[in-house]
Design an enzyme around this catalytic site. Structure first.
Site, PDB file in Angstrom:
ATOM      1  N   TYR A 180      -1.527  29.847  47.577  1.00  0.00           N
ATOM      2  CA  TYR A 180      -1.004  30.741  46.540  1.00  0.00           C
ATOM      3  C   TYR A 180      -0.315  31.954  47.155  1.00  0.00           C
ATOM      4  CZ  TYR A 180      -4.879  33.872  47.543  1.00  0.00           C
ATOM      5  OH  TYR A 180      -5.748  34.730  48.179  1.00  0.00           O
ATOM      6  N   PHE A 235       0.889  40.959  47.070  1.00  0.00           N
ATOM      7  CA  PHE A 235      -0.358  41.637  47.406  1.00  0.00           C
ATOM      8  C   PHE A 235      -1.369  40.705  48.068  1.00  0.00           C
ATOM      9  CE2 PHE A 235      -0.808  40.287  42.992  1.00  0.00           C
ATOM     10  CZ  PHE A 235      -2.028  39.623  43.020  1.00  0.00           C
ATOM     11  N   ASP A 236      -1.154  39.399  47.970  1.00  0.00           N
ATOM     12  CA  ASP A 236      -2.071  38.457  48.615  1.00  0.00           C
ATOM     13  C   ASP A 236      -1.373  37.100  48.739  1.00  0.00           C
ATOM     14  OD1 ASP A 236      -4.360  37.482  49.790  1.00  0.00           O
ATOM     15  OD2 ASP A 236      -5.526  37.363  47.947  1.00  0.00           O
ATOM     16  N   PHE A 247       1.220  34.647  40.007  1.00  0.00           N
ATOM     17  CA  PHE A 247       0.780  33.827  41.134  1.00  0.00           C
ATOM     18  C   PHE A 247       1.612  32.554  41.160  1.00  0.00           C
ATOM     19  CE2 PHE A 247      -2.997  36.299  40.135  1.00  0.00           C
ATOM     20  CZ  PHE A 247      -3.439  36.672  41.387  1.00  0.00           C
ATOM     21  N   TYR A 273      -7.683  41.313  36.705  1.00  0.00           N
ATOM     22  CA  TYR A 273      -8.806  42.148  37.132  1.00  0.00           C
ATOM     23  C   TYR A 273      -9.257  43.085  36.020  1.00  0.00           C
ATOM     24  CZ  TYR A 273      -7.731  40.317  41.701  1.00  0.00           C
ATOM     25  OH  TYR A 273      -7.507  39.477  42.747  1.00  0.00           O
ATOM     26  N   ILE A 278     -10.499  35.174  39.231  1.00  0.00           N
ATOM     27  CA  ILE A 278     -10.094  35.817  37.980  1.00  0.00           C
ATOM     28  C   ILE A 278      -9.985  34.758  36.874  1.00  0.00           C
ATOM     29  CG2 ILE A 278      -8.976  37.800  39.071  1.00  0.00           C
ATOM     30  CD1 ILE A 278      -6.285  36.462  38.697  1.00  0.00           C
TER      31      ILE A 278
END
Length: 186
Positions: A39, A50-51, A113, A96, A70
């Site tokens: 992902y 961010f990730d 995502f 979140y 999540i």
């Protein structure tokens, strides 16, 4: 790309298929609740990543429905098949929200995502009749990912070469302008 589908009915989790799974591909189920995914997460407002698991080509593994991820992931991954890549847009209440987000993610942020479902597996100790079939699918996915990575690397190399060529042209232009200005003032 596929049509956007509202998975929650309130616009909280929107899924758009980027790449379809092959016909007959497996999806998460009661017998196959453990999933592996690749992902990349971005902030909808800024596009900032961010990730990601793409940089180091790792997979993230979790069990569907256990609350370890999540809420939007639990909802969206249930609808996916192995090999599928989807864009999942998550409103804060399905991401979140007020539960507390990581420090670099605002709690009121809408997240996007891009998720690839790499594998579905049984819990440890469970048996699965089509293990060899699943292994063959995973090998095929691995080959596809390697091919995609090689293509991406080649594109990156071409972009870098184009940038270098453009920089050289600019440098040559600047130097030719400097040369024209010399010797004219006395």
């Amino acid at each position: 790309m596929g049509d956007a589908v509202d998975l929650t009915g309130d616009g909280g989790v929107i899924k758009t298929i980027i790449r379809q799974a092959k016909p007959g591909a497996l999806g998460p189920s009661e017998d196959l609740p453990l999933v592996d995914v690749h992902y990349e997460g971005t902030l909808a407002e800024s596009g900032q990543v961010f990730d990601t698991t793409r940089e180091d080509n790792t997979v993230f593994s979790f069990e569907i429905g256990k609350g370890s991820v999540i809420q939007s992931w639990d909802i969206a991954l249930r609808t996916m098949k192995v090999g599928e890549v989807a864009k999942i847009t998550c409103k804060p209440e399905y991401a979140y929200g007020s539960a507390g987000s990581p420090p670099d993610i605002p709690s009121d942020a809408t997240l996007i995502f891009e998720v690839e479902l790499v594998a579905c597996k049984p819990r440890k100790g469970s048996s699965m009749s089509s293990v060899s079939e699943e292994r063959a699918r995973l090998e095929e996915l691995k080959k596809q990912r390697e091919l995609a990575a090689a293509t991406k690397e080649e594109e990156k190399k071409k972009r870098e070469e184009a940038k270098a060529a453009a920089a050289a042209r600019m440098q040559a232009k600047l130097e030719s302008k400097k040369g024209k200005g010399k010797g004219k003032s006395k």
